[in-house]
Design an enzyme around this catalytic site. Structure first.
Site, PDB file in Angstrom:
ATOM      1  N   GLU A  58       0.806  -1.238   0.000  1.00 26.13           N
ATOM      2  CA  GLU A  58       0.000   0.000   0.000  1.00 26.13           C
ATOM      3  C   GLU A  58       0.832   1.277   0.000  1.00 26.13           C
ATOM      4  O   GLU A  58       0.733   2.093   0.910  1.00 26.13           O
ATOM      5  CB  GLU A  58      -0.945  -0.009   1.202  1.00 26.13           C
TER       6      GLU A  58
ATOM      7  N   GLU B  30      -6.343 -10.614  -0.772  1.00 31.45           N
ATOM      8  CA  GLU B  30      -7.099 -10.341   0.467  1.00 31.45           C
ATOM      9  C   GLU B  30      -8.577 -10.199   0.145  1.00 31.45           C
ATOM     10  O   GLU B  30      -9.185  -9.160   0.406  1.00 31.45           O
ATOM     11  CB  GLU B  30      -6.574  -9.060   1.137  1.00 31.45           C
TER      12      GLU B  30
HETATM   13  C1  XIL Z   1      -5.595  -5.924   8.677  1.00 33.53           C
HETATM   14  C2  XIL Z   1      -5.839  -7.076   9.667  1.00 33.53           C
HETATM   15  O1  XIL Z   1      -6.731  -8.005   9.098  1.00 33.53           O
HETATM   16  C3  XIL Z   1      -6.386  -6.515  10.967  1.00 33.53           C
HETATM   17  O2  XIL Z   1      -6.527  -7.545  11.931  1.00 33.53           O
HETATM   18  C4  XIL Z   1      -5.462  -5.427  11.496  1.00 33.53           C
HETATM   19  O3  XIL Z   1      -6.027  -4.844  12.652  1.00 33.53           O
HETATM   20  C5  XIL Z   1      -5.227  -4.357  10.442  1.00 33.53           C
HETATM   21  O4  XIL Z   1      -4.741  -4.954   9.251  1.00 33.53           O
HETATM   22  N1  XIL Z   1      -4.642  -4.419   3.893  1.00 33.53           N
HETATM   23  C6  XIL Z   1      -3.629  -5.243   4.292  1.00 33.53           C
HETATM   24  C7  XIL Z   1      -3.773  -6.081   5.512  1.00 33.53           C
HETATM   25  O5  XIL Z   1      -2.628  -5.363   3.551  1.00 33.53           O
HETATM   26  O6  XIL Z   1      -2.546  -6.269   6.181  1.00 33.53           O
HETATM   27  C8  XIL Z   1      -4.788  -5.502   6.459  1.00 33.53           C
HETATM   28  O7  XIL Z   1      -4.987  -6.437   7.521  1.00 33.53           O
HETATM   29  C9  XIL Z   1      -6.072  -5.220   5.721  1.00 33.53           C
HETATM   30  C10 XIL Z   1      -5.857  -4.205   4.626  1.00 33.53           C
END
Ligand code: XIL
Length: 343
Positions: free
Chosen positions: A152, A254
């Site tokens: 990101e 994701e």
């Molecule tokens: C999220 C986790 O799922 C949560 O438990 C944590 O509090 C915050 O991060 N993009 C990403 C992930 O690349 O690492 C993130 O994961 C969600 C958004």
């Protein structure tokens, strides 16, 4: 199962002191479609799910009995335990304990691990970044089949920071020093539809990294969508073909689809099913897209909880009580190459 057989199984469970599963546990975990097998039968490398060993999910028997089946999930991504906060809680102090736990859990059931991730957005100190990247890659080594190196790094307006290329260079050097084959990825959200962000990823990040050296293997499309806002298959095909043209591998990293309001309405569930269907459909049609990962598979453990997201949530394929949503049917159908009966 015949009554006689059922009784025989129960007798064995009692004799061995094994906990007897409740009917709902047995049903959900035995009827959950074999997503990994279905994806592999169509030439993909895996279907997986993230897991967060810091959450209560790992103590939930029904949940774990689904997660552990390699016919269902052949890959996992640590939801949190390999992030900088966990692996280097203080500058120069490393702790890989929780990440090691995730690796052990994955190994038990033969899952590939996408290690996630080395660097969040705006790390400014190059020296600290190099140490972090090198130490972590060296520690986990080939336990990681692939890695998100930078996560990101692009803002909505397309602006970005310059250190990305260095992160990839350091990562490649560390992988080469191990003589390992670990695929290196850039991972981001909202890069599933043509627009400012995709243009910036292509013209800035990927082009810069590629022109500096052979440092990047692929792009991770996070795929956090909602029941009312999600990409069409055509849009997905357009962006995926741009990534593929640059020689990049593609992972759906994701995947979750939040309902804007909860509990998710019938029409919300239909939109959600369509969103899951579209993303997987596009991946199945794209040779360079080699695998897909749910960002968890039960609403109870997904990161988008209504209490902290203005009422949005219910973002996975299973309700909290582990029963299936239309979205799970849609996922199974698209992996089988069928049209969506629930969209
Ligand atoms: C999220 C986790 O799922 C949560 O438990 C944590 O509090 C915050 O991060 N993009 C990403 C992930 O690349 O690492 C993130 O994961 C969600 C958004």
């Amino acid at each position: 199962m015949s009554l006689r057989k059922t009784l025989a199984v129960l007798a064995t469970l009692i004799a061995t002191g094994t906990a007897i599963p409740t009917p709902s546990q047995t049903e959900t975990s035995s009827s959950f479609p074999h997503l990994n097998e279905l994806a592999q039968a169509k030439g993909k490398l895996w279907f997986g799910s993230s897991i967060d060993t810091t959450s209560d999910s790992v103590k939930d028997d029904t949940y774990i009995s689904i997660f552990n089946q390699s016919a269902i999930f052949g890959q996992t991504t640590p939801g949190n335990t390999m992030k900088w906060d966990y692996t280097e809680p203080q500058n120069g102090v490393f702790d890989f304990t929780l990440g090691d736990e995730t690796i052990a859990l994955a190994k038990q059931t033969g899952k590939k691990v996408r290690c996630h991730h080395l660097v969040w957005t705006k790390e400014t100190l190059l020296g600290a970044m190099k140490t972090h990247i090198t130490k972590e890659i060296t520690h986990y080594g080939s336990n990681c089949y692939s890695r998100d190196v930078v996560n990101e790094a692009i803002n909505y307006d397309g602006s970005y920071t310059d250190n990305i290329t260095y992160a990839f260079q350091y990562a490649r050097e560390a992988v080469q020093a191990l003589n390992a084959d670990i695929k290196l990825f850039y991972n981001d959200y909202q890069i599933s539809q043509p627009g400012t962000k995709v243009t910036s990823v292509l013209n800035n990040i990927i082009t810069n990294v590629q022109s500096a050296g052979d440092y990047i293997d692929g792009i991770g499309m996070e795929s956090h969508h909602s029941d009312t806002f999600y990409p069409t298959v055509k849009e997905l095909n357009t962006v995926m073909s741009e990534y593929a043209k640059l020689g990049l591998g593609i992972h759906i990293t994701e995947l979750d689809v939040a309902c804007e309001s909860t509990p998710c309405s019938t029409s919300g569930q239909t939109g959600q099913a369509q969103a899951f269907y579209n993303v997987i459909h596009a991946c199945m049609e794209t040779a360079k897209c080699t695998g897909m990962t749910f960002w968890d598979f039960n609403d109870k453990y997904n990161w988008i909880q209504p209490s902290t997201n203005d009422g949005a949530g219910d973002a996975t394929v299973l309700w909290e009580n582990c029963t299936a949503k239309p979205a799970l049917t849609a996922v199974e159908e698209v992996l089988r190459g069928e049209s969506c009966s629930v969209c």
